[in-house]
Design an enzyme around this catalytic site. Structure first.
Site, PDB file in Angstrom:
ATOM      1  N   SER A   1       0.850  -1.191   0.000  1.00 25.91           N
ATOM      2  CA  SER A   1       0.000   0.000   0.000  1.00 25.91           C
ATOM      3  C   SER A   1       0.883   1.237   0.000  1.00 25.91           C
ATOM      4  O   SER A   1       1.766   1.365   0.848  1.00 25.91           O
ATOM      5  CB  SER A   1      -0.881   0.011   1.247  1.00 25.91           C
ATOM      6  OG  SER A   1      -1.512  -1.236   1.390  1.00 25.91           O
TER       7      SER A   1
ATOM      8  N   HIS B   1      -4.485  -1.719  -4.381  1.00 24.66           N
ATOM      9  CA  HIS B   1      -3.598  -2.683  -5.047  1.00 24.66           C
ATOM     10  C   HIS B   1      -4.082  -2.849  -6.493  1.00 24.66           C
ATOM     11  O   HIS B   1      -5.083  -3.521  -6.745  1.00 24.66           O
ATOM     12  CB  HIS B   1      -3.612  -4.029  -4.318  1.00 24.66           C
ATOM     13  CG  HIS B   1      -2.919  -3.987  -2.983  1.00 24.66           C
ATOM     14  ND1 HIS B   1      -1.653  -4.459  -2.782  1.00 24.66           N
ATOM     15  CD2 HIS B   1      -3.322  -3.477  -1.793  1.00 24.66           C
ATOM     16  CE1 HIS B   1      -1.293  -4.261  -1.514  1.00 24.66           C
ATOM     17  NE2 HIS B   1      -2.306  -3.667  -0.898  1.00 24.66           N
TER      18      HIS B   1
ATOM     19  N   HIS C   1      -2.954 -11.329  -0.480  1.00 25.69           N
ATOM     20  CA  HIS C   1      -2.921 -11.509   0.973  1.00 25.69           C
ATOM     21  C   HIS C   1      -3.697 -12.779   1.334  1.00 25.69           C
ATOM     22  O   HIS C   1      -4.669 -13.124   0.648  1.00 25.69           O
ATOM     23  CB  HIS C   1      -3.595 -10.314   1.669  1.00 25.69           C
ATOM     24  CG  HIS C   1      -3.028  -8.973   1.300  1.00 25.69           C
ATOM     25  ND1 HIS C   1      -3.445  -8.268   0.183  1.00 25.69           N
ATOM     26  CD2 HIS C   1      -2.075  -8.204   1.894  1.00 25.69           C
ATOM     27  CE1 HIS C   1      -2.776  -7.123   0.121  1.00 25.69           C
ATOM     28  NE2 HIS C   1      -1.942  -7.062   1.130  1.00 25.69           N
TER      29      HIS C   1
ATOM     30  N   TYR D   1      -5.763 -13.100   3.706  1.00 25.32           N
ATOM     31  CA  TYR D   1      -7.160 -12.816   4.075  1.00 25.32           C
ATOM     32  C   TYR D   1      -8.073 -12.708   2.858  1.00 25.32           C
ATOM     33  O   TYR D   1      -9.293 -12.728   2.986  1.00 25.32           O
ATOM     34  CB  TYR D   1      -7.265 -11.551   4.949  1.00 25.32           C
ATOM     35  CG  TYR D   1      -6.832 -10.270   4.258  1.00 25.32           C
ATOM     36  CD1 TYR D   1      -7.626  -9.653   3.307  1.00 25.32           C
ATOM     37  CD2 TYR D   1      -5.606  -9.680   4.564  1.00 25.32           C
ATOM     38  CE1 TYR D   1      -7.216  -8.485   2.670  1.00 25.32           C
ATOM     39  CE2 TYR D   1      -5.191  -8.523   3.947  1.00 25.32           C
ATOM     40  CZ  TYR D   1      -5.994  -7.932   2.998  1.00 25.32           C
ATOM     41  OH  TYR D   1      -5.585  -6.783   2.363  1.00 25.32           O
ATOM     42  N   GLU D   2      -7.486 -12.585   1.663  1.00 26.13           N
ATOM     43  CA  GLU D   2      -8.326 -12.570   0.452  1.00 26.13           C
ATOM     44  C   GLU D   2      -8.820 -13.982   0.111  1.00 26.13           C
ATOM     45  O   GLU D   2      -9.594 -14.166  -0.817  1.00 26.13           O
ATOM     46  CB  GLU D   2      -7.523 -12.003  -0.731  1.00 26.13           C
ATOM     47  CG  GLU D   2      -7.180 -10.531  -0.600  1.00 26.13           C
ATOM     48  CD  GLU D   2      -6.274 -10.050  -1.727  1.00 26.13           C
ATOM     49  OE1 GLU D   2      -6.772  -9.859  -2.852  1.00 26.13           O
ATOM     50  OE2 GLU D   2      -5.057  -9.873  -1.482  1.00 26.13           O
TER      51      GLU D   2
ATOM     52  N   ALA E   1       2.406  -1.652   4.192  1.00 20.26           N
ATOM     53  CA  ALA E   1       1.876  -0.705   5.176  1.00 20.26           C
ATOM     54  C   ALA E   1       1.740  -1.473   6.478  1.00 20.26           C
ATOM     55  O   ALA E   1       1.346  -2.645   6.459  1.00 20.26           O
ATOM     56  CB  ALA E   1       0.519  -0.198   4.729  1.00 20.26           C
TER      57      ALA E   1
ATOM     58  N   MET F   1      -0.044  -7.401   7.408  1.00 21.93           N
ATOM     59  CA  MET F   1      -0.773  -8.585   6.928  1.00 21.93           C
ATOM     60  C   MET F   1      -0.138  -9.174   5.678  1.00 21.93           C
ATOM     61  O   MET F   1      -0.826  -9.770   4.849  1.00 21.93           O
ATOM     62  CB  MET F   1      -2.227  -8.216   6.625  1.00 21.93           C
ATOM     63  CG  MET F   1      -2.980  -7.591   7.782  1.00 21.93           C
ATOM     64  SD  MET F   1      -4.667  -7.190   7.334  1.00 21.93           S
ATOM     65  CE  MET F   1      -5.114  -6.043   8.641  1.00 21.93           C
ATOM     66  N   SER F   2       1.171  -8.960   5.499  1.00 26.59           N
ATOM     67  CA  SER F   2       1.767  -9.450   4.244  1.00 26.59           C
ATOM     68  C   SER F   2       3.260  -9.708   4.427  1.00 26.59           C
ATOM     69  O   SER F   2       3.731  -9.922   5.531  1.00 26.59           O
ATOM     70  CB  SER F   2       1.558  -8.394   3.140  1.00 26.59           C
ATOM     71  OG  SER F   2       2.300  -7.210   3.456  1.00 26.59           O
TER      72      SER F   2
ATOM     73  N   ASN G   1      -0.248   3.887  10.626  1.00 27.41           N
ATOM     74  CA  ASN G   1      -1.095   4.202  11.790  1.00 27.41           C
ATOM     75  C   ASN G   1      -0.374   3.714  13.031  1.00 27.41           C
ATOM     76  O   ASN G   1       0.442   2.809  12.953  1.00 27.41           O
ATOM     77  CB  ASN G   1      -2.451   3.480  11.669  1.00 27.41           C
ATOM     78  CG  ASN G   1      -2.294   1.977  11.482  1.00 27.41           C
ATOM     79  OD1 ASN G   1      -1.819   1.518  10.440  1.00 27.41           O
ATOM     80  ND2 ASN G   1      -2.667   1.219  12.476  1.00 27.41           N
TER      81      ASN G   1
ATOM     82  N   HIS H   1      -8.639   1.052   7.225  1.00 26.49           N
ATOM     83  CA  HIS H   1      -7.917   0.994   5.946  1.00 26.49           C
ATOM     84  C   HIS H   1      -7.879   2.378   5.302  1.00 26.49           C
ATOM     85  O   HIS H   1      -6.955   2.706   4.566  1.00 26.49           O
ATOM     86  CB  HIS H   1      -8.580  -0.032   5.029  1.00 26.49           C
ATOM     87  CG  HIS H   1      -7.760  -0.363   3.804  1.00 26.49           C
ATOM     88  ND1 HIS H   1      -6.462  -0.829   3.882  1.00 26.49           N
ATOM     89  CD2 HIS H   1      -8.046  -0.278   2.487  1.00 26.49           C
ATOM     90  CE1 HIS H   1      -5.982  -1.016   2.651  1.00 26.49           C
ATOM     91  NE2 HIS H   1      -6.931  -0.684   1.792  1.00 26.49           N
TER      92      HIS H   1
HETATM   93  O1  LIG Z   1      -0.199  -5.025   1.191  1.00 32.82           O
HETATM   94  P1  LIG Z   1       0.046  -4.273   2.443  1.00 32.82           P
HETATM   95  O2  LIG Z   1       0.704  -5.135   3.491  1.00 32.82           O
HETATM   96  O3  LIG Z   1       0.796  -2.982   2.229  1.00 32.82           O
HETATM   97  O4  LIG Z   1      -1.410  -3.850   2.997  1.00 32.82           O
HETATM   98  C1  LIG Z   1      -1.709  -3.502   4.334  1.00 32.82           C
HETATM   99  C2  LIG Z   1      -2.093  -4.739   5.091  1.00 32.82           C
HETATM  100  C3  LIG Z   1      -3.556  -4.897   4.683  1.00 32.82           C
HETATM  101  O5  LIG Z   1      -3.686  -5.448   3.422  1.00 32.82           O
HETATM  102  C4  LIG Z   1      -4.032  -3.503   4.628  1.00 32.82           C
HETATM  103  C5  LIG Z   1      -4.604  -3.128   5.942  1.00 32.82           C
HETATM  104  O6  LIG Z   1      -5.097  -1.818   5.925  1.00 32.82           O
HETATM  105  O7  LIG Z   1      -2.868  -2.700   4.342  1.00 32.82           O
HETATM  106  N1  LIG Z   2      -2.336  -6.080  11.079  1.00 37.47           N
HETATM  107  C1  LIG Z   2      -2.213  -4.786  10.757  1.00 37.47           C
HETATM  108  N2  LIG Z   2      -1.974  -4.463   9.481  1.00 37.47           N
HETATM  109  C2  LIG Z   2      -1.857  -3.169   9.186  1.00 37.47           C
HETATM  110  N3  LIG Z   2      -1.601  -2.581   8.007  1.00 37.47           N
HETATM  111  C3  LIG Z   2      -1.584  -1.248   8.211  1.00 37.47           C
HETATM  112  N4  LIG Z   2      -1.838  -0.968   9.504  1.00 37.47           N
HETATM  113  C4  LIG Z   2      -1.996  -2.159  10.123  1.00 37.47           C
HETATM  114  C5  LIG Z   2      -2.280  -2.511  11.483  1.00 37.47           C
HETATM  115  O1  LIG Z   2      -2.439  -1.678  12.375  1.00 37.47           O
HETATM  116  N5  LIG Z   2      -2.382  -3.845  11.731  1.00 37.47           N
END
Ligand SMILES: O=P(O)(O)O[C@@H]1C[C@H](O)[C@@H](CO)O1
Ligand SMILES: Nc1nc2[nH]cnc2c(=O)[nH]1
Length: 390
Positions: free
Chosen positions: A131, A162, A184, A186-187, A214, A317-318, A341, A355
Protein backbone atom coordinates in the site's frame (compact mmCIF):
# COMPACT_ATOMS: atom_id res chain seq x y z
CA UNK A 1 -23.30 -32.31 -2.22
CA UNK A 2 -23.58 -28.85 -3.67
CA UNK A 3 -25.16 -27.32 -0.59
CA UNK A 4 -22.41 -28.62 1.69
CA UNK A 5 -19.76 -27.28 -0.61
CA UNK A 6 -21.48 -23.92 -0.67
CA UNK A 7 -21.27 -23.61 3.07
CA UNK A 8 -17.50 -23.37 2.69
CA UNK A 9 -17.59 -20.53 0.20
CA UNK A 10 -16.61 -16.99 0.94
CA UNK A 11 -18.93 -14.61 -0.91
CA UNK A 12 -16.79 -11.94 -2.54
CA UNK A 13 -19.52 -9.80 -3.95
CA UNK A 14 -22.52 -12.04 -4.30
CA UNK A 15 -25.95 -10.95 -3.25
CA UNK A 16 -27.31 -14.49 -3.24
CA UNK A 17 -25.91 -16.87 -0.67
CA UNK A 18 -27.96 -19.89 -1.69
CA UNK A 19 -27.48 -21.54 -5.04
CA UNK A 20 -30.78 -21.04 -6.84
CA UNK A 21 -32.82 -23.96 -8.08
CA UNK A 22 -31.47 -24.16 -11.58
CA UNK A 23 -29.78 -26.96 -13.41
CA UNK A 24 -27.17 -24.86 -15.13
CA UNK A 25 -24.03 -23.92 -13.19
CA UNK A 26 -20.87 -22.93 -14.94
CA UNK A 27 -17.59 -23.61 -13.19
CA UNK A 28 -14.48 -21.49 -13.60
CA UNK A 29 -12.83 -24.32 -15.51
CA UNK A 30 -15.56 -24.13 -18.12
CA UNK A 31 -17.41 -27.27 -16.96
CA UNK A 32 -21.17 -27.30 -16.64
CA UNK A 33 -22.66 -28.95 -13.60
CA UNK A 34 -26.16 -29.64 -12.42
CA UNK A 35 -27.83 -29.44 -9.04
CA UNK A 36 -26.90 -32.41 -6.89
CA UNK A 37 -23.44 -32.86 -8.34
CA UNK A 38 -20.43 -32.41 -6.08
CA UNK A 39 -18.63 -29.20 -6.90
CA UNK A 40 -14.85 -29.09 -7.25
CA UNK A 41 -13.21 -27.62 -4.19
CA UNK A 42 -12.02 -24.41 -5.85
CA UNK A 43 -14.00 -22.69 -8.53
CA UNK A 44 -15.90 -19.59 -9.34
CA UNK A 45 -19.48 -20.03 -10.36
CA UNK A 46 -21.82 -17.71 -12.07
CA UNK A 47 -25.55 -17.83 -12.22
CA UNK A 48 -28.38 -15.39 -11.96
CA UNK A 49 -32.05 -14.92 -11.30
CA UNK A 50 -32.42 -13.55 -14.79
CA UNK A 51 -28.98 -14.71 -15.77
CA UNK A 52 -27.32 -14.34 -19.13
CA UNK A 53 -28.40 -16.60 -21.98
CA UNK A 54 -26.78 -20.02 -21.87
CA UNK A 55 -24.93 -19.29 -25.11
CA UNK A 56 -23.16 -16.50 -23.23
CA UNK A 57 -22.51 -18.78 -20.28
CA UNK A 58 -20.95 -21.33 -22.58
CA UNK A 59 -18.57 -18.78 -24.02
CA UNK A 60 -17.39 -17.55 -20.64
CA UNK A 61 -13.85 -18.67 -20.01
CA UNK A 62 -11.76 -18.50 -16.87
CA UNK A 63 -10.16 -15.28 -18.11
CA UNK A 64 -13.57 -13.75 -18.65
CA UNK A 65 -14.44 -14.60 -15.08
CA UNK A 66 -11.38 -12.87 -13.78
CA UNK A 67 -12.05 -9.80 -15.88
CA UNK A 68 -15.62 -9.74 -14.68
CA UNK A 69 -14.55 -10.19 -11.11
CA UNK A 70 -12.17 -7.25 -11.34
CA UNK A 71 -14.64 -5.07 -13.23
CA UNK A 72 -17.25 -5.79 -10.65
CA UNK A 73 -14.84 -4.92 -7.86
CA UNK A 74 -13.98 -1.67 -9.58
CA UNK A 75 -17.36 -0.62 -10.87
CA UNK A 76 -19.88 -2.44 -8.77
CA UNK A 77 -22.39 -4.75 -10.38
CA UNK A 78 -22.86 -2.40 -13.31
CA UNK A 79 -19.44 -3.39 -14.62
CA UNK A 80 -20.27 -7.05 -14.46
CA UNK A 81 -23.60 -6.51 -16.19
CA UNK A 82 -21.96 -4.52 -18.94
CA UNK A 83 -19.56 -7.36 -19.61
CA UNK A 84 -22.35 -9.86 -19.59
CA UNK A 85 -24.02 -7.88 -22.35
CA UNK A 86 -27.33 -7.18 -20.77
CA UNK A 87 -27.64 -10.24 -18.55
CA UNK A 88 -29.63 -9.93 -15.36
CA UNK A 89 -28.42 -9.89 -11.80
CA UNK A 90 -25.51 -12.15 -11.04
CA UNK A 91 -23.84 -13.88 -8.16
CA UNK A 92 -20.12 -14.34 -8.13
CA UNK A 93 -18.45 -16.31 -5.41
CA UNK A 94 -15.08 -17.81 -4.72
CA UNK A 95 -14.17 -20.78 -2.57
CA UNK A 96 -11.69 -20.66 0.26
CA UNK A 97 -8.67 -22.19 -1.42
CA UNK A 98 -6.54 -23.21 1.57
CA UNK A 99 -6.59 -26.85 0.55
CA UNK A 100 -5.25 -26.33 -2.97
CA UNK A 101 -1.97 -27.98 -3.91
CA UNK A 102 0.90 -25.59 -4.72
CA UNK A 103 1.53 -25.13 -8.43
CA UNK A 104 4.09 -27.48 -9.94
CA UNK A 105 7.31 -26.02 -11.35
CA UNK A 106 5.93 -26.24 -14.90
CA UNK A 107 3.05 -23.87 -14.11
CA UNK A 108 5.44 -21.30 -12.66
CA UNK A 109 7.59 -21.74 -15.77
CA UNK A 110 4.54 -21.12 -17.93
CA UNK A 111 3.90 -17.76 -16.20
CA UNK A 112 7.58 -16.80 -16.46
CA UNK A 113 7.81 -17.74 -20.13
CA UNK A 114 4.64 -15.81 -20.88
CA UNK A 115 6.18 -12.64 -19.46
CA UNK A 116 9.65 -13.20 -20.92
CA UNK A 117 8.19 -13.67 -24.37
CA UNK A 118 6.40 -10.32 -24.15
CA UNK A 119 9.15 -8.04 -22.90
CA UNK A 120 12.63 -7.33 -24.15
CA UNK A 121 13.84 -6.46 -20.66
CA UNK A 122 15.56 -8.99 -18.42
CA UNK A 123 15.19 -7.54 -14.89
CA UNK A 124 17.33 -8.88 -12.09
CA UNK A 125 15.55 -6.75 -9.48
CA UNK A 126 11.95 -7.33 -8.41
CA UNK A 127 9.74 -5.00 -6.39
CA UNK A 128 6.55 -5.86 -4.53
CA UNK A 129 4.64 -2.65 -4.03
CA UNK A 130 2.61 -2.60 -0.83
CA UNK A 131 0.00 0.00 0.00
CA UNK A 132 1.42 3.38 -1.00
CA UNK A 133 4.23 2.27 -3.29
CA UNK A 134 2.07 1.30 -6.28
CA UNK A 135 2.66 4.64 -8.05
CA UNK A 136 6.35 3.73 -8.28
CA UNK A 137 5.40 1.55 -11.22
CA UNK A 138 4.15 4.67 -13.06
CA UNK A 139 7.70 6.02 -12.91
CA UNK A 140 9.15 3.16 -14.95
CA UNK A 141 10.20 3.91 -18.50
CA UNK A 142 9.73 1.65 -21.55
CA UNK A 143 7.00 -0.11 -19.64
CA UNK A 144 5.37 -3.41 -20.50
CA UNK A 145 2.21 -3.78 -18.44
CA UNK A 146 0.51 -7.08 -17.65
CA UNK A 147 -2.77 -7.06 -15.70
CA UNK A 148 -2.66 -10.10 -13.44
CA UNK A 149 -5.70 -11.68 -15.06
CA UNK A 150 -3.82 -11.89 -18.37
CA UNK A 151 -0.85 -13.80 -16.90
CA UNK A 152 -1.34 -17.56 -16.90
CA UNK A 153 -1.83 -19.04 -13.43
CA UNK A 154 -1.77 -15.67 -11.65
CA UNK A 155 -4.21 -14.81 -8.86
CA UNK A 156 -5.96 -11.41 -8.93
CA UNK A 157 -5.73 -8.56 -6.41
CA UNK A 158 -8.97 -7.66 -4.67
CA UNK A 159 -7.84 -5.00 -2.16
CA UNK A 160 -8.36 -1.25 -2.53
CA UNK A 161 -5.00 0.38 -3.22
CA UNK A 162 -3.60 -2.68 -5.05
CA UNK A 163 -3.84 -2.14 -8.81
CA UNK A 164 -3.17 -5.75 -9.85
CA UNK A 165 -0.59 -5.42 -12.61
CA UNK A 166 2.93 -6.59 -13.29
CA UNK A 167 4.89 -3.70 -14.71
CA UNK A 168 8.28 -4.32 -16.32
CA UNK A 169 10.39 -1.32 -17.26
CA UNK A 170 13.49 0.65 -16.37
CA UNK A 171 13.98 2.93 -13.39
CA UNK A 172 16.92 5.31 -13.67
CA UNK A 173 18.19 2.98 -16.39
CA UNK A 174 17.91 -0.20 -14.28
CA UNK A 175 15.51 -2.91 -15.53
CA UNK A 176 13.02 -3.85 -12.80
CA UNK A 177 9.78 -5.75 -12.53
CA UNK A 178 7.17 -4.34 -10.19
CA UNK A 179 4.16 -6.04 -8.73
CA UNK A 180 1.68 -3.20 -8.51
CA UNK A 181 -0.46 -4.91 -5.91
CA UNK A 182 0.00 -8.16 -4.04
CA UNK A 183 -2.01 -11.09 -2.68
CA UNK A 184 -2.92 -11.51 0.97
CA UNK A 185 -4.03 -14.61 2.82
CA UNK A 186 -7.16 -12.82 4.07
CA UNK A 187 -8.33 -12.57 0.45
CA UNK A 188 -8.73 -16.34 0.60
CA UNK A 189 -5.41 -17.27 -0.95
CA UNK A 190 -3.18 -19.93 0.57
CA UNK A 191 0.26 -18.63 1.56
CA UNK A 192 2.04 -20.37 -1.32
CA UNK A 193 -0.24 -18.56 -3.76
CA UNK A 194 0.35 -15.18 -2.08
CA UNK A 195 4.05 -15.75 -2.71
CA UNK A 196 3.93 -17.53 -6.07
CA UNK A 197 4.87 -14.41 -8.10
CA UNK A 198 8.24 -14.46 -6.33
CA UNK A 199 8.97 -17.83 -7.94
CA UNK A 200 7.86 -16.47 -11.29
CA UNK A 201 10.34 -13.62 -10.82
CA UNK A 202 13.06 -16.10 -9.87
CA UNK A 203 12.53 -18.14 -13.04
CA UNK A 204 12.71 -14.91 -15.03
CA UNK A 205 16.18 -14.16 -13.62
CA UNK A 206 15.40 -11.88 -10.67
CA UNK A 207 17.89 -12.35 -7.82
CA UNK A 208 17.24 -9.31 -5.61
CA UNK A 209 13.85 -8.39 -4.18
CA UNK A 210 12.51 -5.22 -2.61
CA UNK A 211 9.34 -5.83 -0.59
CA UNK A 212 7.21 -3.07 0.91
CA UNK A 213 4.08 -2.87 3.01
CA UNK A 214 1.88 -0.70 5.18
CA UNK A 215 2.00 -1.56 8.86
CA UNK A 216 0.74 -0.44 12.23
CA UNK A 217 3.34 0.97 14.63
CA UNK A 218 3.70 -0.86 17.93
CA UNK A 219 7.00 0.69 19.02
CA UNK A 220 5.89 3.82 20.93
CA UNK A 221 8.87 5.78 19.60
CA UNK A 222 7.52 5.49 16.07
CA UNK A 223 5.30 8.10 14.45
CA UNK A 224 2.74 7.88 11.70
CA UNK A 225 4.54 8.30 8.38
CA UNK A 226 7.83 6.76 9.59
CA UNK A 227 9.49 4.21 7.36
CA UNK A 228 10.79 1.09 9.09
CA UNK A 229 13.55 -0.89 7.41
CA UNK A 230 12.76 -4.49 8.35
CA UNK A 231 15.70 -6.13 10.06
CA UNK A 232 13.85 -9.29 11.03
CA UNK A 233 10.38 -10.78 11.12
CA UNK A 234 8.23 -13.03 13.27
CA UNK A 235 6.41 -15.57 11.14
CA UNK A 236 3.32 -15.93 13.30
CA UNK A 237 1.50 -18.13 10.80
CA UNK A 238 4.59 -20.32 10.74
CA UNK A 239 4.19 -20.77 14.50
CA UNK A 240 0.73 -22.10 13.75
CA UNK A 241 2.02 -24.62 11.21
CA UNK A 242 1.30 -22.77 7.99
CA UNK A 243 4.02 -21.76 5.53
CA UNK A 244 4.25 -20.96 1.83
CA UNK A 245 6.79 -23.82 1.75
CA UNK A 246 4.39 -26.33 3.27
CA UNK A 247 4.09 -29.47 1.15
CA UNK A 248 6.57 -31.33 -1.03
CA UNK A 249 9.82 -29.43 -1.40
CA UNK A 250 11.07 -28.76 -4.93
CA UNK A 251 14.87 -28.72 -4.74
CA UNK A 252 15.02 -26.70 -7.95
CA UNK A 253 14.03 -23.71 -5.83
CA UNK A 254 15.90 -24.48 -2.63
CA UNK A 255 16.42 -26.79 0.34
CA UNK A 256 13.76 -28.43 2.49
CA UNK A 257 14.92 -26.53 5.59
CA UNK A 258 16.08 -23.02 4.63
CA UNK A 259 17.75 -20.79 7.23
CA UNK A 260 15.94 -17.52 8.01
CA UNK A 261 18.30 -15.87 10.51
CA UNK A 262 19.74 -13.54 7.88
CA UNK A 263 16.63 -12.99 5.78
CA UNK A 264 17.06 -9.22 5.41
CA UNK A 265 20.40 -8.41 3.81
CA UNK A 266 22.71 -6.62 6.21
CA UNK A 267 24.84 -4.87 3.59
CA UNK A 268 21.77 -3.40 1.90
CA UNK A 269 20.39 -2.24 5.24
CA UNK A 270 23.65 -0.60 6.27
CA UNK A 271 24.16 1.17 2.95
CA UNK A 272 20.59 2.41 2.94
CA UNK A 273 20.87 3.75 6.49
CA UNK A 274 24.06 5.57 5.49
CA UNK A 275 22.47 7.15 2.43
CA UNK A 276 18.99 8.17 3.63
CA UNK A 277 20.53 11.44 4.86
CA UNK A 278 21.05 12.43 1.22
CA UNK A 279 17.29 12.14 0.77
CA UNK A 280 16.54 14.15 3.91
CA UNK A 281 14.79 11.11 5.39
CA UNK A 282 17.16 10.41 8.29
CA UNK A 283 14.59 11.49 10.90
CA UNK A 284 11.82 9.21 9.67
CA UNK A 285 13.73 6.07 8.71
CA UNK A 286 13.97 3.46 11.49
CA UNK A 287 14.86 -0.20 11.75
CA UNK A 288 12.71 -2.83 13.41
CA UNK A 289 10.97 -6.17 13.60
CA UNK A 290 7.83 -6.86 11.55
CA UNK A 291 5.18 -9.42 12.32
CA UNK A 292 2.58 -10.66 9.88
CA UNK A 293 -0.83 -11.67 11.19
CA UNK A 294 -3.43 -13.18 8.89
CA UNK A 295 -5.90 -10.28 9.10
CA UNK A 296 -8.26 -8.94 7.90
CA UNK A 297 -9.04 -7.80 11.45
CA UNK A 298 -6.81 -5.22 13.03
CA UNK A 299 -5.49 -6.16 16.44
CA UNK A 300 -7.13 -6.18 19.83
CA UNK A 301 -5.41 -4.32 22.66
CA UNK A 302 -4.43 -7.63 24.28
CA UNK A 303 -2.90 -8.88 21.03
CA UNK A 304 -0.89 -5.69 20.69
CA UNK A 305 0.36 -5.97 24.25
CA UNK A 306 1.50 -9.51 23.48
CA UNK A 307 3.29 -8.44 20.30
CA UNK A 308 5.09 -5.62 22.09
CA UNK A 309 6.37 -7.95 24.77
CA UNK A 310 7.88 -10.33 22.19
CA UNK A 311 9.80 -7.53 20.48
CA UNK A 312 7.60 -6.54 17.55
CA UNK A 313 7.93 -2.97 16.25
CA UNK A 314 5.30 -3.06 13.49
CA UNK A 315 2.41 -5.33 12.54
CA UNK A 316 0.99 -6.01 9.09
CA UNK A 317 -0.77 -8.59 6.93
CA UNK A 318 1.77 -9.45 4.24
CA UNK A 319 5.44 -9.66 3.27
CA UNK A 320 6.55 -12.68 5.34
CA UNK A 321 5.39 -15.37 2.86
CA UNK A 322 7.07 -13.49 -0.01
CA UNK A 323 10.32 -13.13 1.93
CA UNK A 324 10.31 -16.79 3.00
CA UNK A 325 9.87 -17.91 -0.61
CA UNK A 326 12.47 -15.44 -1.87
CA UNK A 327 15.03 -16.59 0.67
CA UNK A 328 14.22 -20.23 -0.05
CA UNK A 329 15.17 -19.70 -3.68
CA UNK A 330 18.31 -17.73 -2.82
CA UNK A 331 17.18 -14.17 -3.48
CA UNK A 332 18.73 -11.22 -1.67
CA UNK A 333 15.97 -9.34 0.17
CA UNK A 334 15.39 -5.81 1.39
CA UNK A 335 12.05 -4.80 2.90
CA UNK A 336 10.49 -1.78 4.51
CA UNK A 337 7.19 -0.87 6.16
CA UNK A 338 5.44 2.45 6.02
CA UNK A 339 3.96 3.09 9.47
CA UNK A 340 0.50 4.14 8.35
CA UNK A 341 -1.10 4.20 11.79
CA UNK A 342 -0.11 3.83 15.40
CA UNK A 343 -1.70 0.77 16.95
CA UNK A 344 -4.27 1.58 19.59
CA UNK A 345 -3.25 0.14 22.92
CA UNK A 346 -5.68 1.96 25.20
CA UNK A 347 -9.04 0.53 26.15
CA UNK A 348 -10.71 3.87 26.82
CA UNK A 349 -10.74 5.45 23.40
CA UNK A 350 -13.10 5.89 20.49
CA UNK A 351 -10.18 5.80 18.02
CA UNK A 352 -9.85 2.74 15.79
CA UNK A 353 -7.62 1.44 13.02
CA UNK A 354 -8.99 1.73 9.49
CA UNK A 355 -7.92 0.99 5.95
CA UNK A 356 -8.88 4.58 5.08
CA UNK A 357 -6.18 5.85 7.43
CA UNK A 358 -3.73 3.36 5.91
CA UNK A 359 -4.44 4.62 2.40
CA UNK A 360 -4.37 8.29 3.49
CA UNK A 361 -0.94 7.99 5.13
CA UNK A 362 0.35 5.97 2.21
CA UNK A 363 -0.83 8.65 -0.22
CA UNK A 364 0.73 11.39 1.91
CA UNK A 365 4.13 9.63 1.98
CA UNK A 366 4.06 8.41 -1.63
CA UNK A 367 6.87 10.65 -2.86
CA UNK A 368 9.25 9.73 -0.02
CA UNK A 369 8.54 6.03 -0.48
CA UNK A 370 9.41 6.39 -4.14
CA UNK A 371 12.63 8.25 -3.34
CA UNK A 372 13.66 5.52 -0.91
CA UNK A 373 12.76 2.71 -3.33
CA UNK A 374 14.83 4.39 -6.07
CA UNK A 375 17.78 4.63 -3.69
CA UNK A 376 17.56 0.95 -2.74
CA UNK A 377 17.29 -0.10 -6.38
CA UNK A 378 20.36 2.01 -7.16
CA UNK A 379 22.31 0.38 -4.31
CA UNK A 380 21.17 -3.09 -5.43
CA UNK A 381 22.23 -2.46 -9.00
CA UNK A 382 25.60 -0.89 -8.17
CA UNK A 383 27.03 -2.79 -5.23
CA UNK A 384 28.42 -5.65 -7.29
CA UNK A 385 26.21 -8.32 -5.77
CA UNK A 386 26.53 -11.74 -7.38
CA UNK A 387 23.73 -14.22 -6.67
CA UNK A 388 24.89 -16.90 -4.25
CA UNK A 389 27.50 -14.59 -2.65
CA UNK A 390 26.65 -14.26 1.02
O1 LIG B 1 -0.20 -5.02 1.19
P1 LIG B 1 0.05 -4.27 2.44
O2 LIG B 1 0.70 -5.14 3.49
O3 LIG B 1 0.80 -2.98 2.23
O4 LIG B 1 -1.41 -3.85 3.00
C1 LIG B 1 -1.71 -3.50 4.33
C2 LIG B 1 -2.09 -4.74 5.09
C3 LIG B 1 -3.56 -4.90 4.68
O5 LIG B 1 -3.69 -5.45 3.42
C4 LIG B 1 -4.03 -3.50 4.63
C5 LIG B 1 -4.60 -3.13 5.94
O6 LIG B 1 -5.10 -1.82 5.92
O7 LIG B 1 -2.87 -2.70 4.34
N1 LIG C 1 -2.34 -6.08 11.08
C1 LIG C 1 -2.21 -4.79 10.76
N2 LIG C 1 -1.97 -4.46 9.48
C2 LIG C 1 -1.86 -3.17 9.19
N3 LIG C 1 -1.60 -2.58 8.01
C3 LIG C 1 -1.58 -1.25 8.21
N4 LIG C 1 -1.84 -0.97 9.50
C4 LIG C 1 -2.00 -2.16 10.12
C5 LIG C 1 -2.28 -2.51 11.48
O1 LIG C 1 -2.44 -1.68 12.38
N5 LIG C 1 -2.38 -3.85 11.73
Amino acid sequence: MVTQQLARRVPLIGHESVLPETSNYLMSDGQHMTTGQTCPSNFVWLTGVNGPPSSLLQSVTRAHYRRMERKQLQNGRAGLRALASGGGSMCLEQTVSGDETPYPYEMIEESAEFLLSRTKLRPKIGVICGSGLGPLAEQLEDRDIFPYETIPNFPVSTVAGHAGRMVIGTLDGVPVMCMQGRFHSYEGYPLWKCAMPVRVMKLMGVDQLLVTNAAGGINREFNIGDIMIIKDHINMQGFAGDSPLRGRNDERYGPRFPAMNNAYDKTLRQKTLELVKDLGLQDVVREGVYVMLGGPTYETVAELNLLRVVGVDAVGMSTVPEVVVARHCGMRVFAFSLITNMCIVEYDTEAKASHTEVIETATMRQKDLQKLARLIIKIMSEDGYVAGDE
